[in-house]
Design an enzyme around this catalytic site. Sequence first.
Site, mmCIF file in Angstrom:
data_model
loop_
_atom_site.group_PDB
_atom_site.id
_atom_site.type_symbol
_atom_site.label_atom_id
_atom_site.label_comp_id
_atom_site.label_asym_id
_atom_site.label_seq_id
_atom_site.Cartn_x
_atom_site.Cartn_y
_atom_site.Cartn_z
ATOM 1 N N GLY A 27 0.818 -1.306 -0.168
ATOM 2 C CA GLY A 27 0.185 0.031 -0.075
ATOM 3 C C GLY A 27 0.753 1.207 0.072
ATOM 4 N N ASP A 47 10.036 -6.251 -4.784
ATOM 5 C CA ASP A 47 8.858 -6.848 -3.842
ATOM 6 C C ASP A 47 9.288 -8.443 -3.853
ATOM 7 O OD1 ASP A 47 6.218 -5.455 -2.155
ATOM 8 O OD2 ASP A 47 6.195 -7.794 -2.495
ATOM 9 N N ASP A 73 13.026 -11.589 -2.706
ATOM 10 C CA ASP A 73 12.759 -11.605 -1.162
ATOM 11 C C ASP A 73 13.826 -10.770 -0.542
ATOM 12 O OD1 ASP A 73 12.804 -12.519 1.326
ATOM 13 O OD2 ASP A 73 11.635 -14.284 1.040
ATOM 14 N N VAL A 74 13.695 -10.027 0.279
ATOM 15 C CA VAL A 74 14.947 -9.120 0.835
ATOM 16 C C VAL A 74 15.642 -9.921 1.865
ATOM 17 C CG1 VAL A 74 13.610 -6.821 0.250
ATOM 18 C CG2 VAL A 74 13.282 -7.842 2.602
ATOM 19 N N TYR A 165 7.915 -6.378 16.149
ATOM 20 C CA TYR A 165 7.595 -5.378 15.205
ATOM 21 C C TYR A 165 8.429 -4.255 15.634
ATOM 22 C CZ TYR A 165 5.086 -2.274 11.797
ATOM 23 O OH TYR A 165 4.849 -1.389 10.738
ATOM 24 N N LYS A 169 11.570 -2.077 14.226
ATOM 25 C CA LYS A 169 11.615 -0.646 13.795
ATOM 26 C C LYS A 169 12.663 0.337 14.603
ATOM 27 C CE LYS A 169 8.521 -1.348 10.706
ATOM 28 N NZ LYS A 169 8.806 -1.259 9.372
ATOM 29 N N THR A 200 -3.788 0.469 4.720
ATOM 30 C CA THR A 200 -3.205 -0.356 3.665
ATOM 31 C C THR A 200 -3.617 -1.893 3.818
ATOM 32 O OG1 THR A 200 -1.103 -1.069 4.923
ATOM 33 C CG2 THR A 200 -1.012 1.188 3.826
HETATM 34 P P1 NAD Z 1 1.596 -3.767 2.903
HETATM 35 O O1 NAD Z 1 1.721 -5.046 3.473
HETATM 36 O O2 NAD Z 1 0.861 -3.170 1.941
HETATM 37 O O3 NAD Z 1 3.232 -3.674 2.013
HETATM 38 C C1 NAD Z 1 4.331 -4.400 2.410
HETATM 39 C C2 NAD Z 1 5.069 -5.168 1.213
HETATM 40 O O4 NAD Z 1 6.246 -5.467 1.514
HETATM 41 C C3 NAD Z 1 4.242 -6.163 0.476
HETATM 42 O O5 NAD Z 1 4.278 -5.791 -0.817
HETATM 43 C C4 NAD Z 1 5.153 -7.191 0.821
HETATM 44 O O6 NAD Z 1 4.826 -8.335 -0.360
HETATM 45 C C5 NAD Z 1 6.548 -6.912 0.753
HETATM 46 N N1 NAD Z 1 7.274 -7.673 1.388
HETATM 47 C C6 NAD Z 1 7.223 -8.274 2.728
HETATM 48 N N2 NAD Z 1 8.044 -9.184 2.965
HETATM 49 C C7 NAD Z 1 9.022 -8.915 2.214
HETATM 50 C C8 NAD Z 1 10.279 -9.809 1.743
HETATM 51 N N3 NAD Z 1 10.734 -10.608 2.690
HETATM 52 N N4 NAD Z 1 10.715 -9.470 0.557
HETATM 53 C C9 NAD Z 1 10.316 -8.540 -0.426
HETATM 54 N N5 NAD Z 1 9.127 -7.800 -0.017
HETATM 55 C C10 NAD Z 1 8.401 -8.140 1.052
HETATM 56 O O7 NAD Z 1 1.997 -2.855 3.985
HETATM 57 P P2 NAD Z 1 2.324 -1.318 4.072
HETATM 58 O O8 NAD Z 1 1.422 -0.887 5.106
HETATM 59 O O9 NAD Z 1 2.471 -0.550 2.843
HETATM 60 O O10 NAD Z 1 3.814 -1.511 4.863
HETATM 61 C C11 NAD Z 1 4.944 -0.824 4.118
HETATM 62 C C12 NAD Z 1 6.026 -0.504 5.216
HETATM 63 O O11 NAD Z 1 5.344 0.520 6.189
HETATM 64 C C13 NAD Z 1 6.317 -1.658 6.009
HETATM 65 O O12 NAD Z 1 7.708 -1.657 6.400
HETATM 66 C C14 NAD Z 1 5.581 -1.471 7.536
HETATM 67 O O13 NAD Z 1 5.691 -1.925 8.622
HETATM 68 C C15 NAD Z 1 5.566 0.119 7.533
HETATM 69 N N6 NAD Z 1 4.526 0.862 8.281
HETATM 70 C C16 NAD Z 1 3.043 0.521 8.001
HETATM 71 C C17 NAD Z 1 1.900 1.262 8.744
HETATM 72 C C18 NAD Z 1 0.588 0.991 8.570
HETATM 73 O O14 NAD Z 1 -0.240 1.351 9.320
HETATM 74 N N7 NAD Z 1 0.133 0.282 7.361
HETATM 75 C C19 NAD Z 1 2.478 1.889 9.806
HETATM 76 C C20 NAD Z 1 3.756 2.087 10.149
HETATM 77 C C21 NAD Z 1 4.721 1.569 9.241
#
Ligand code: NAD
Length: 261
Positions: A27, A47, A73-74, A165, A169, A200
């Site tokens: 997202g 991704d 995959d990271v 988590y 972070k 997201t």
């Molecule tokens: P999301 O789940 O929509 O996106 C995360 C993406 O990371 C996915 O497309 C997934 O396929 C990819 N991913 C996961 N593991 C992976 C791996 N091993 N290798 C490659 N790709 C991988 O979630 P989001 O909300 O868009 O999150 C994006 C970032 O923002 C994350 O780091 C999350 O922790 C951070 N974040 C999100 C929020 C929230 O409220 N949504 C708040 C704070 C921080």
Amino acid sequence: MPRAPPPLSARFRLDGHRALLTGAAGGIGEAIARTFSEAGASLALVDRDAVRLRALARSLSTAGPAPIVAPADVTRVAEVARAVRTAAAGLGGLDILVNAAGVTAKGSVATTDPAAWRALLDINLTGTFLVCHEAVPHLRRSKDAAVVTISSVYSLIGGRDRAAYSASKGGLDALTRSMAADLAPDGIRVNAVNPGFIRTPMTAPTLRDPKAMRFFRAATLLPRLGDPQDVADAVLYLVSPASRFVTGICLALDGGRALGR
Ligand code: NAD
């Protein structure tokens, strides 16, 4: 005499900048990809979800040059090395790295299974390290490089029932400051953003839980929750010429949640 800044029309633009984004199929990653594309950057999308990555690339191609698609995959050293190589070769170098790949998991220290702890730290913290490790030699060759990592408000306030988590972070905030110090002599800026609740796919299960939503709405001081664009706009600032004297910061994007009132 202060140096003349670029004109306002150029200070938030990324024309000619080459950006690698991880988590691009998610997202927040998608909002960053669309925003960077609109700002004129050329993109490499990384991704582990290759299907969604390709769909995003197709939809971006209609507006500008086709992005490089580099599924990886990271957590896998060889996949990360290949993806960064593909990105740098396809774009002709790298100026920007955004680390948005990440996962979340519930659990306190008492209830988190040790294997689940390791798996989460492996993606969120070690995965980000691996991507930075591979990208830094390319960023050193840029004359205007910037790294932004998507951390979380939980690194600032400690998330209840989110031990792994929050720890991952917190590690990213420390890594950001350490990298900023190491890379400042090369002119590479390194910053993090710390979002609060953003709508997201990651937060979709919470959005369906009325009790949890009452909690998040009360904990967020501004009268709304966050959207991916709120994050993308701050990331754009941190990689654009507008923030050219900013490095080593962790910027809360949380509607006031970290104030804790
Ligand atoms: P999301 O789940 O929509 O996106 C995360 C993406 O990371 C996915 O497309 C997934 O396929 C990819 N991913 C996961 N593991 C992976 C791996 N091993 N290798 C490659 N790709 C991988 O979630 P989001 O909300 O868009 O999150 C994006 C970032 O923002 C994350 O780091 C999350 O922790 C951070 N974040 C999100 C929020 C929230 O409220 N949504 C708040 C704070 C921080």
